[in-house]
Write an enzyme that holds these catalytic residues in place. Structure first.
Site, PDB file in Angstrom:
ATOM      1  N   THR A 161       3.207   3.468  15.676  1.00 44.82           N
ATOM      2  CA  THR A 161       2.936   2.270  14.869  1.00 44.82           C
ATOM      3  C   THR A 161       3.494   2.406  13.459  1.00 44.82           C
ATOM      4  O   THR A 161       2.927   1.895  12.496  1.00 44.82           O
ATOM      5  CB  THR A 161       1.429   1.970  14.805  1.00 44.82           C
ATOM      6  OG1 THR A 161       0.740   3.057  14.193  1.00 44.82           O
ATOM      7  CG2 THR A 161       0.871   1.725  16.192  1.00 44.82           C
TER       8      THR A 161
ATOM      9  N   ASN B  67       5.372  -1.638  12.363  1.00 47.15           N
ATOM     10  CA  ASN B  67       4.297  -1.960  11.424  1.00 47.15           C
ATOM     11  C   ASN B  67       4.829  -1.945   9.995  1.00 47.15           C
ATOM     12  O   ASN B  67       5.380  -0.946   9.536  1.00 47.15           O
ATOM     13  CB  ASN B  67       3.174  -0.937  11.579  1.00 47.15           C
ATOM     14  CG  ASN B  67       1.934  -1.309  10.783  1.00 47.15           C
ATOM     15  OD1 ASN B  67       1.856  -2.359  10.165  1.00 47.15           O
ATOM     16  ND2 ASN B  67       0.944  -0.434  10.820  1.00 47.15           N
TER      17      ASN B  67
ATOM     18  N   HIS C  82      -2.040 -10.537  11.671  1.00 45.56           N
ATOM     19  CA  HIS C  82      -1.554  -9.259  11.156  1.00 45.56           C
ATOM     20  C   HIS C  82      -1.323  -8.353  12.364  1.00 45.56           C
ATOM     21  O   HIS C  82      -2.193  -8.236  13.238  1.00 45.56           O
ATOM     22  CB  HIS C  82      -2.583  -8.636  10.219  1.00 45.56           C
ATOM     23  CG  HIS C  82      -2.341  -7.180   9.980  1.00 45.56           C
ATOM     24  ND1 HIS C  82      -1.162  -6.709   9.445  1.00 45.56           N
ATOM     25  CD2 HIS C  82      -3.109  -6.082  10.232  1.00 45.56           C
ATOM     26  CE1 HIS C  82      -1.224  -5.397   9.379  1.00 45.56           C
ATOM     27  NE2 HIS C  82      -2.385  -4.987   9.846  1.00 45.56           N
TER      28      HIS C  82
ATOM     29  N   TYR D 142       2.937   7.880   9.514  1.00 44.37           N
ATOM     30  CA  TYR D 142       1.799   8.637  10.021  1.00 44.37           C
ATOM     31  C   TYR D 142       2.159  10.082  10.351  1.00 44.37           C
ATOM     32  O   TYR D 142       1.282  10.890  10.623  1.00 44.37           O
ATOM     33  CB  TYR D 142       1.226   7.962  11.273  1.00 44.37           C
ATOM     34  CG  TYR D 142       0.646   6.602  11.000  1.00 44.37           C
ATOM     35  CD1 TYR D 142      -0.662   6.459  10.561  1.00 44.37           C
ATOM     36  CD2 TYR D 142       1.422   5.459  11.155  1.00 44.37           C
ATOM     37  CE1 TYR D 142      -1.197   5.214  10.299  1.00 44.37           C
ATOM     38  CE2 TYR D 142       0.897   4.206  10.890  1.00 44.37           C
ATOM     39  CZ  TYR D 142      -0.400   4.083  10.459  1.00 44.37           C
ATOM     40  OH  TYR D 142      -0.928   2.844  10.191  1.00 44.37           O
TER      41      TYR D 142
ATOM     42  N   LYS E 194      -5.288  -8.924  21.566  1.00 44.92           N
ATOM     43  CA  LYS E 194      -6.659  -8.519  21.838  1.00 44.92           C
ATOM     44  C   LYS E 194      -7.646  -9.424  21.115  1.00 44.92           C
ATOM     45  O   LYS E 194      -8.692  -9.807  21.664  1.00 44.92           O
ATOM     46  CB  LYS E 194      -6.875  -7.061  21.418  1.00 44.92           C
ATOM     47  CG  LYS E 194      -6.109  -6.048  22.247  1.00 44.92           C
ATOM     48  CD  LYS E 194      -6.360  -4.636  21.729  1.00 44.92           C
ATOM     49  CE  LYS E 194      -5.591  -3.605  22.535  1.00 44.92           C
ATOM     50  NZ  LYS E 194      -5.826  -2.223  22.045  1.00 44.92           N
TER      51      LYS E 194
ATOM     52  N   CYS F  83      -3.465  -3.698   4.213  1.00 50.12           N
ATOM     53  CA  CYS F  83      -2.529  -4.711   4.718  1.00 50.12           C
ATOM     54  C   CYS F  83      -2.867  -6.122   4.250  1.00 50.12           C
ATOM     55  O   CYS F  83      -2.150  -7.067   4.589  1.00 50.12           O
ATOM     56  CB  CYS F  83      -2.489  -4.662   6.243  1.00 50.12           C
ATOM     57  SG  CYS F  83      -1.992  -3.053   6.883  1.00 50.12           S
TER      58      CYS F  83
ATOM     59  N   SER G  44      -7.415  -2.904   6.316  1.00 54.14           N
ATOM     60  CA  SER G  44      -8.436  -1.901   6.603  1.00 54.14           C
ATOM     61  C   SER G  44      -9.177  -1.492   5.341  1.00 54.14           C
ATOM     62  O   SER G  44      -8.659  -1.539   4.234  1.00 54.14           O
ATOM     63  CB  SER G  44      -7.795  -0.668   7.241  1.00 54.14           C
ATOM     64  OG  SER G  44      -7.312  -0.960   8.526  1.00 54.14           O
TER      65      SER G  44
ATOM     66  N   SER H 269     -10.836   1.215  14.092  1.00 55.57           N
ATOM     67  CA  SER H 269     -10.046   0.200  13.391  1.00 55.57           C
ATOM     68  C   SER H 269      -9.806  -1.019  14.274  1.00 55.57           C
ATOM     69  O   SER H 269      -9.895  -2.165  13.824  1.00 55.57           O
ATOM     70  CB  SER H 269      -8.712   0.790  12.934  1.00 55.57           C
ATOM     71  OG  SER H 269      -8.037  -0.101  12.070  1.00 55.57           O
TER      72      SER H 269
ATOM     73  N   GLU I  64       0.836  -1.195   0.000  1.00 55.13           N
ATOM     74  CA  GLU I  64       0.000   0.000   0.000  1.00 55.13           C
ATOM     75  C   GLU I  64       0.870   1.244   0.000  1.00 55.13           C
ATOM     76  O   GLU I  64       0.408   2.339   0.288  1.00 55.13           O
ATOM     77  CB  GLU I  64      -0.960   0.011   1.187  1.00 55.13           C
ATOM     78  CG  GLU I  64      -0.329  -0.049   2.544  1.00 55.13           C
ATOM     79  CD  GLU I  64      -1.364  -0.004   3.668  1.00 55.13           C
ATOM     80  OE1 GLU I  64      -1.730   1.118   4.055  1.00 55.13           O
ATOM     81  OE2 GLU I  64      -1.794  -1.073   4.132  1.00 55.13           O
TER      82      GLU I  64
END
Length: 391
Positions: free
Chosen positions: A152, A275, A233, A143, A242, A111, A308, A201, A79
Site C-alpha cells: 500500500t 496510496n 479515500h 512502509y 468494503k 490523510c 487515521s 484501521s 503527512e
C-alpha cells in the site's frame, strides 16, 4: 455564492513497479495484491522527487497567468512534510511564480489534510469572492521493504484550484465530520516509516464512514438515490468497496449497480499509482470525472475523507455544465503511457536512496527525471529545488 473546484490536476512520478511481479518476489500469490488489495501498479518516487516537487508538478501546467494573479492563499495538505517549521506551500509558491501578496501554510491530519485544506479554502473564498485558493495534496507513502504495508505504498499529488463560480464541481454547504483519538496509524517524528494496525484501521475507517454517512443523511434528507457516485479515500482500492458494501441495504438494485460501477471507475487511477495519503480521495474523484463518460452535468457526487488518528468527513458536490472541458484527460493518459517500469531490484535500490540526514552537500542528476520540477540536491542543510521550465 457557489464555491468549489474550478480546476484539478495530478502528477505521479515516471517510475512504477508491477504488483504481480512484486507479489512473486515476496512469495505471495499475485491475486492477493491485485484482487485482495486491488492494486495493479505502484508509483515509485526517485530521489529527485519529494512531496514539494510532486505538488508543484501537479500545479505547474494547470495554472494560467490570470489564476496566478488571483491566488492569494496556498494550502498544502501532507503527512510527508520535509521541515518541522517551514511549510511545503512556501516552496511551491516560489516554484510556481505566484504573487507575493499571498498566504502559504501547511496542514496535517494524516490523510484528511487535503480535505481540511479545501474547507479552509471555502471559508477564505466566502470572505474574498474574487480570490482563488490553490490546494495541494501531496504524499509519498512508505512502509518499508518486505513489510505488510509495502503493497500500500505509492507517490503522487493532486492540485486543486478553489474559487467562486467553479467550472467543475460546486461544493455543497452541508458536511458531517467526526474526530476520535485512536492509534490505527501513526508515524513518530523519529521514524521514516509509518506504523499501522491494519485490521484496526480498516475497522475504524468503516466505523467513521458509517457515522458521518448517517449524520449527513439526517442533516440533509439525502439518500443513495440522490447520488450518482460515491468517492472514497483509498489507502488501497479494495478499502472503499468494503465501506460501500455496508450501506447496500439503503439501495435499490439499480442504485447498487450504478454506485458499484462508478466506484470501480473511480479506482482506475489509484490502481496505477497506489496510496498517496492526502491526495487519494481526490485522485479517485479525478479518475471518476475523466474515465466515466456517462456522468451527467448536475450529478451529485459524495466524498468520504478519512485520516487515521482519526478524523472523518462526508461532503458532496454538484457537477457543473460542460465540466469535461476543464479536465486534462489526454495529458493524464499520456503521463501514464510514458511511465517506465522498474524491476523489483531497481525498485528496492531506489527505495533505499535517501537525502543525507546530516545536511551534508549532495548534488543529484535531475536530467534522468523528466519532471519539470525536481530536487537537485542539498546544500547548507537546504533542499535545492529546480524548475527547469521557469523563465
Amino acid at each position: 455564492m457557489q464555491i468549489g473546484i474550478d480546476k484539478i490536476n495530478f502528477y505521479t512520478p515516471h517510475l512504477y513497479v508491477d504488483m504481480n511481479k512484486l507479489a512473486i518476489a515476496r512469495n505471495q500469490e499475485p491475486e492477493k495484491f491485485t484482487i485482495g488489495i486491488g492494486q495493479d501498479e505502484m508509483a515509485v518516487a526517485p530521489i529527485t522527487q519529494d512531496p514539494v516537487t510532486l505538488a508543484a508538478n501537479a500545479a505547474w501546467n494547470m495554472l494560467d497567468e490570470a489564476d496566478k494573479e488571483q491566488i492569494d492563499f496556498v494550502i498544502f495538505g501532507t503527512e510527508s512534510g520535509i521541515d518541522h517549521s517551514k511549510s511545503g506551500a512556501v516552496y511551491v509558491h516560489h516554484l510556481l511564480g505566484l504573487k507575493k501578496e499571498a498566504r502559504a501554510i501547511e496542514v496535517k491530519q494524516a490523510c484528511y489534510g487535503g480535505t481540511a485544506a479545501i474547507q479552509l479554502a471555502k471559508g477564505h473564498i466566502a470572505l474574498n469572492p474574487t480570490s482563488k485558493v490553490l490546494v495541494l495534496a501531496s504524499d509519498i507513502a512508505r512502509y518499508g521493504l518486505n513489510t505488510p504495508g509495502e503493497v500500500t505504498q505509492g507517490a503522487g499529488a493532486v492540485a486543486i484550484l478553489i474559487s467562486a463560480d467553479p467550472r467543475i464541481l460546486v461544493l455543497e454547504d452541508e458536511v458531517s465530520y467526526r474526530t476520535d483519538e485512536i492509534m490505527d496509524f501513526w508515524r513518530p517524528v523519529y521514524s521514516d516509516t509509518a506504523y499501522v494496525d491494519g485490521k484496526y484501521s480498516n475497522e475504524q475507517y468503516i466505523s467513521f464512514f458509517s457515522h458521518v454517512w448517517t449524520a449527513h443523511k439526517e442533516k440533509t434528507g439525502f439518500d443513495l438515490n440522490d447520488f450518482e457516485a460515491l468517492c472514497y479515500h483509498l489507502p488501497y482500492t479494495k478499502m472503499g468497496l468494503k465501506a460501500l458494501r455496508t450501506i447496500y441495504d439503503d439501495k435499490t438494485e439499480a442504485d447498487k449497480e450504478r454506485l458499484v460501477e462508478n466506484y470501480q471507475i473511480s479506482t482506475r487511477y489509484n490502481r496505477k499509482v497506489g496510496n498517496i495519503y492526502t491526495a487519494s480521495l481526490y485522485l479517485s474523484l479525478l479518475s471518476l470525472l475523466e474515465q466515466q463518460e456517462n456522468l451527467r452535468d448536475g450529478s451529485r457526487i459524495g466524498l468520504f475523507s478519512y485520516g487515521s488518528g482519526a478524523v472523518g468527513e462526508f461532503f458532496t458536490g454538484i457537477l457543473q455544465p460542460n465540466y469535461r472541458k476543464y479536465l486534462h484527460t489526454a495529458e493524464h493518459t499520456t503521463m501514464f503511457e510514458k511511465r517506465q517500469e522498474v524491476s523489483i531490484a531497481e525498485y528496492e535500490e531506489i527505495f533505499k536512496q535517501e537525502l543525507p540526514k546530516d545536511g551534508s552537500t549532495l548534488d543529484l542528476n535531475i536530467e534522468e527525471d523528466p519532471a519539470p520540477i525536481c530536487v537537485a540536491g542539498i546544500k547548507d542543510h537546504m533542499r535545492q529545488y529546480v524548475n527547469k521550465q521557469k523563465v
